[in-house]
Structure formats: C-alpha cells, structure tokens
Scaffold this active site. Structure first.
Site, PDB file in Angstrom:
ATOM      1  N   LYS A  10      48.632 -28.566  -8.749  1.00 43.22           N
ATOM      2  CA  LYS A  10      47.639 -27.821  -7.970  1.00 43.22           C
ATOM      3  C   LYS A  10      46.899 -28.723  -6.962  1.00 43.22           C
ATOM      4  O   LYS A  10      47.018 -29.942  -7.023  1.00 43.22           O
ATOM      5  CB  LYS A  10      46.662 -27.157  -8.943  1.00 43.22           C
ATOM      6  CG  LYS A  10      47.346 -26.162  -9.900  1.00 43.22           C
ATOM      7  CD  LYS A  10      46.314 -25.495 -10.793  1.00 43.22           C
ATOM      8  CE  LYS A  10      46.971 -24.515 -11.746  1.00 43.22           C
ATOM      9  NZ  LYS A  10      45.949 -23.813 -12.572  1.00 43.22           N
ATOM     10  N   TYR A  50      49.786 -15.018  -9.077  1.00 43.47           N
ATOM     11  CA  TYR A  50      48.755 -14.788 -10.086  1.00 43.47           C
ATOM     12  C   TYR A  50      48.483 -13.301 -10.337  1.00 43.47           C
ATOM     13  O   TYR A  50      47.444 -12.964 -10.903  1.00 43.47           O
ATOM     14  CB  TYR A  50      47.464 -15.521  -9.698  1.00 43.47           C
ATOM     15  CG  TYR A  50      47.494 -17.006 -10.049  1.00 43.47           C
ATOM     16  CD1 TYR A  50      47.727 -17.426 -11.360  1.00 43.47           C
ATOM     17  CD2 TYR A  50      47.284 -17.976  -9.085  1.00 43.47           C
ATOM     18  CE1 TYR A  50      47.758 -18.772 -11.688  1.00 43.47           C
ATOM     19  CE2 TYR A  50      47.313 -19.336  -9.410  1.00 43.47           C
ATOM     20  CZ  TYR A  50      47.554 -19.719 -10.724  1.00 43.47           C
ATOM     21  OH  TYR A  50      47.577 -21.055 -11.060  1.00 43.47           O
ATOM     22  N   PHE A  58      37.592 -14.131 -12.628  1.00 38.39           N
ATOM     23  CA  PHE A  58      37.810 -15.398 -11.919  1.00 38.39           C
ATOM     24  C   PHE A  58      38.906 -15.322 -10.865  1.00 38.39           C
ATOM     25  O   PHE A  58      39.223 -16.325 -10.222  1.00 38.39           O
ATOM     26  CB  PHE A  58      38.118 -16.525 -12.921  1.00 38.39           C
ATOM     27  CG  PHE A  58      39.334 -16.276 -13.793  1.00 38.39           C
ATOM     28  CD1 PHE A  58      40.609 -16.571 -13.342  1.00 38.39           C
ATOM     29  CD2 PHE A  58      39.181 -15.746 -15.080  1.00 38.39           C
ATOM     30  CE1 PHE A  58      41.723 -16.351 -14.138  1.00 38.39           C
ATOM     31  CE2 PHE A  58      40.294 -15.524 -15.880  1.00 38.39           C
ATOM     32  CZ  PHE A  58      41.569 -15.825 -15.405  1.00 38.39           C
ATOM     33  N   ARG A  86      54.772 -26.426 -21.638  1.00 37.93           N
ATOM     34  CA  ARG A  86      53.440 -25.906 -22.002  1.00 37.93           C
ATOM     35  C   ARG A  86      52.727 -26.881 -22.934  1.00 37.93           C
ATOM     36  O   ARG A  86      51.524 -27.091 -22.835  1.00 37.93           O
ATOM     37  CB  ARG A  86      53.556 -24.525 -22.675  1.00 37.93           C
ATOM     38  CG  ARG A  86      54.025 -23.424 -21.735  1.00 37.93           C
ATOM     39  CD  ARG A  86      52.953 -22.919 -20.816  1.00 37.93           C
ATOM     40  NE  ARG A  86      51.907 -22.182 -21.501  1.00 37.93           N
ATOM     41  CZ  ARG A  86      50.925 -21.525 -20.880  1.00 37.93           C
ATOM     42  NH1 ARG A  86      50.862 -21.518 -19.555  1.00 37.93           N
ATOM     43  NH2 ARG A  86      50.006 -20.870 -21.557  1.00 37.93           N
ATOM     44  N   THR A  92      44.423 -24.556 -21.478  1.00 38.48           N
ATOM     45  CA  THR A  92      43.956 -24.182 -20.127  1.00 38.48           C
ATOM     46  C   THR A  92      42.731 -24.977 -19.709  1.00 38.48           C
ATOM     47  O   THR A  92      42.660 -25.487 -18.593  1.00 38.48           O
ATOM     48  CB  THR A  92      43.620 -22.676 -20.075  1.00 38.48           C
ATOM     49  OG1 THR A  92      44.800 -21.953 -20.402  1.00 38.48           O
ATOM     50  CG2 THR A  92      43.125 -22.256 -18.702  1.00 38.48           C
ATOM     51  N   ARG A 103      46.637 -32.045 -18.888  1.00 39.01           N
ATOM     52  CA  ARG A 103      45.244 -31.604 -18.668  1.00 39.01           C
ATOM     53  C   ARG A 103      44.278 -32.429 -19.511  1.00 39.01           C
ATOM     54  O   ARG A 103      43.159 -32.744 -19.083  1.00 39.01           O
ATOM     55  CB  ARG A 103      45.115 -30.113 -18.993  1.00 39.01           C
ATOM     56  CG  ARG A 103      45.770 -29.218 -17.943  1.00 39.01           C
ATOM     57  CD  ARG A 103      45.796 -27.792 -18.414  1.00 39.01           C
ATOM     58  NE  ARG A 103      46.319 -26.865 -17.415  1.00 39.01           N
ATOM     59  CZ  ARG A 103      46.763 -25.657 -17.703  1.00 39.01           C
ATOM     60  NH1 ARG A 103      46.743 -25.214 -18.951  1.00 39.01           N
ATOM     61  NH2 ARG A 103      47.217 -24.870 -16.753  1.00 39.01           N
ATOM     62  N   ASN A 113      42.402 -27.438 -13.161  1.00 42.61           N
ATOM     63  CA  ASN A 113      43.100 -27.966 -14.339  1.00 42.61           C
ATOM     64  C   ASN A 113      44.477 -28.533 -14.000  1.00 42.61           C
ATOM     65  O   ASN A 113      45.386 -28.506 -14.818  1.00 42.61           O
ATOM     66  CB  ASN A 113      43.158 -26.904 -15.450  1.00 42.61           C
ATOM     67  CG  ASN A 113      43.917 -25.663 -15.028  1.00 42.61           C
ATOM     68  OD1 ASN A 113      44.399 -25.580 -13.899  1.00 42.61           O
ATOM     69  ND2 ASN A 113      44.055 -24.715 -15.933  1.00 42.61           N
TER      70      ASN A 113
HETATM   71  P1  CMP Z   1      46.877 -21.428 -14.884  1.00 46.77           P
HETATM   72  O1  CMP Z   1      47.624 -21.914 -16.077  1.00 46.77           O
HETATM   73  O2  CMP Z   1      47.424 -21.750 -13.550  1.00 46.77           O
HETATM   74  O3  CMP Z   1      46.707 -19.849 -15.003  1.00 46.77           O
HETATM   75  C1  CMP Z   1      45.611 -19.156 -14.516  1.00 46.77           C
HETATM   76  C2  CMP Z   1      44.554 -20.064 -13.973  1.00 46.77           C
HETATM   77  O4  CMP Z   1      43.297 -19.463 -13.820  1.00 46.77           O
HETATM   78  C3  CMP Z   1      44.314 -21.202 -14.959  1.00 46.77           C
HETATM   79  O5  CMP Z   1      45.407 -22.066 -14.962  1.00 46.77           O
HETATM   80  C4  CMP Z   1      42.998 -21.745 -14.448  1.00 46.77           C
HETATM   81  O6  CMP Z   1      43.179 -22.578 -13.306  1.00 46.77           O
HETATM   82  C5  CMP Z   1      42.297 -20.463 -14.011  1.00 46.77           C
HETATM   83  N1  CMP Z   1      41.364 -19.923 -15.008  1.00 46.77           N
HETATM   84  C6  CMP Z   1      41.683 -19.426 -16.221  1.00 46.77           C
HETATM   85  N2  CMP Z   1      40.577 -18.975 -16.849  1.00 46.77           N
HETATM   86  C7  CMP Z   1      39.547 -19.175 -15.988  1.00 46.77           C
HETATM   87  C8  CMP Z   1      38.178 -18.905 -16.037  1.00 46.77           C
HETATM   88  N3  CMP Z   1      37.623 -18.303 -17.104  1.00 46.77           N
HETATM   89  N4  CMP Z   1      37.422 -19.247 -14.973  1.00 46.77           N
HETATM   90  C9  CMP Z   1      37.997 -19.838 -13.905  1.00 46.77           C
HETATM   91  N5  CMP Z   1      39.305 -20.104 -13.780  1.00 46.77           N
HETATM   92  C10 CMP Z   1      40.081 -19.785 -14.812  1.00 46.77           C
END
Ligand code: CMP
Length: 152
Positions: A10, A50, A58, A86, A92, A103, A113
C-alpha cells in the site's frame, strides 16, 4: 495445493521505502512472482477492489488512502499461497499483529497497515482479475518448481 493470491503493497509501504524489504520476505519464503505492477490506483479500481467493504464507516477513508500514492500490486504463486500469505501478513490492526508478521513488524495502525492479501480463493480470483489480464501473468518460469512446492 498450488494457489495464487493478490497482494497490494500500500501507499504507506511505498512512502516508507519498504517495498524491497517486503518483496524480499515474499521471495525468501519461496513464492514466485507471477505479476507485478507499480501503480497509483484510480478511485474506480479502488472501489472495485474494496467493493465488499462498501457501506462500512471506514470505506471513504480507505478509498482516499489507497488512492493517495503509488502501490505495488502483485500476484504470487506457491503452495497454499492464500493461507500462508495471510499468516505472513498478520492481523488487520498493526497494533494487534504478531511480531514476525509484516504488519506486526512495520505497522501500528488499523488503516495504514502496509499490505493487503486476498482472504479466500474466491477473493483471490476476483482481485487478480481486477488488476491483471491473463497475458500479464507469467505462466511457467525458470524458478525451481520443487522448491516452491516443498517437494523432493
Ligand atoms: P485490508 O486487508 O486491505 O482490507 C480492508 C482495509 O480496510 C484494511 O486492510 C485496512 O486498511 C482498512 N480497515 C479495516 N478496518 C478499518 C477500520 N475500522 N478503520 C479504518 N480502516 C480500516
């Protein structure tokens, strides 16, 4: 089982100059790079990728962040690639991810992340098709198959 998965390094990974470090981990594990692009995602591609998060609180901030700078988008191949990647990526939220995971070692944030990895075979197929045409994915290369497959 041989699998392919979609990874996104990212904008925070790019800005912090962590691309090489993360690619090294992925290659050293034994995964084969079959697709790789440096790109600044358009809003339309980001929303497509997404889409499963559309409607969540979010979502808007997530789209702003992922389109804010360059990403490196990868398709990697190897044994149980989806589950193994994963595990290597970690939880996350950076502040919950185990040390030793990507991460866990490089993020303290929920949003910033560092990396995305497909969460299921269905997601992997959907996400790979968003970013790569069939022609852009390498088929057989000189990487030693038994090494990747963990075989003899
Ligand atoms: P990713 O694995 O790319 O999948 C969805 C993304 O949304 C996640 O990584 C984070 O970057 C983001 N994300 C998930 N939960 C939240 C949250 N509660 N607030 C902000 N960003 C989020």
């Amino acid at each position: 089982m041989m699998e392919r998965t979609l990874l996104i390094l990212k904008p925070d990974a790019y800005q912090r100059q962590l691309i090489g470090t993360i690619l090294t981990r992925i290659e050293h594990k034994g995964f084969k790079l079959v697709g790789m692009k440096l790109m600044k995602m358009t809003e339309s591609i980001a929303k497509q990728h997404y889409a499963p998060h559309e409607g969540k609180h979010f979502f808007g901030d997530l789209i702003s962040y992922i389109t804010s700078g360059p990403c490196v988008v990868l398709t990697v191949e190897g044994t149980n690639a989806i589950t193994v990647m994963r595990k290597m990526v970690g939880a996350t939220r950076g502040f919950e991810a185990e040390p030793g995971t990507i991460r866990g070692d490089f993020s303290l944030s929920m949003r910033y992340n560092i990396i995305h990895a497909s969460d299921s075979p269905e997601s992997a197929e959907r996400e790979i098709n968003i970013f790569f045409s069939k022609e852009e994915l390498m088929e057989d290369s000189i990487v030693i198959r038994s090494w990747i497959e963990g075989g003899e």
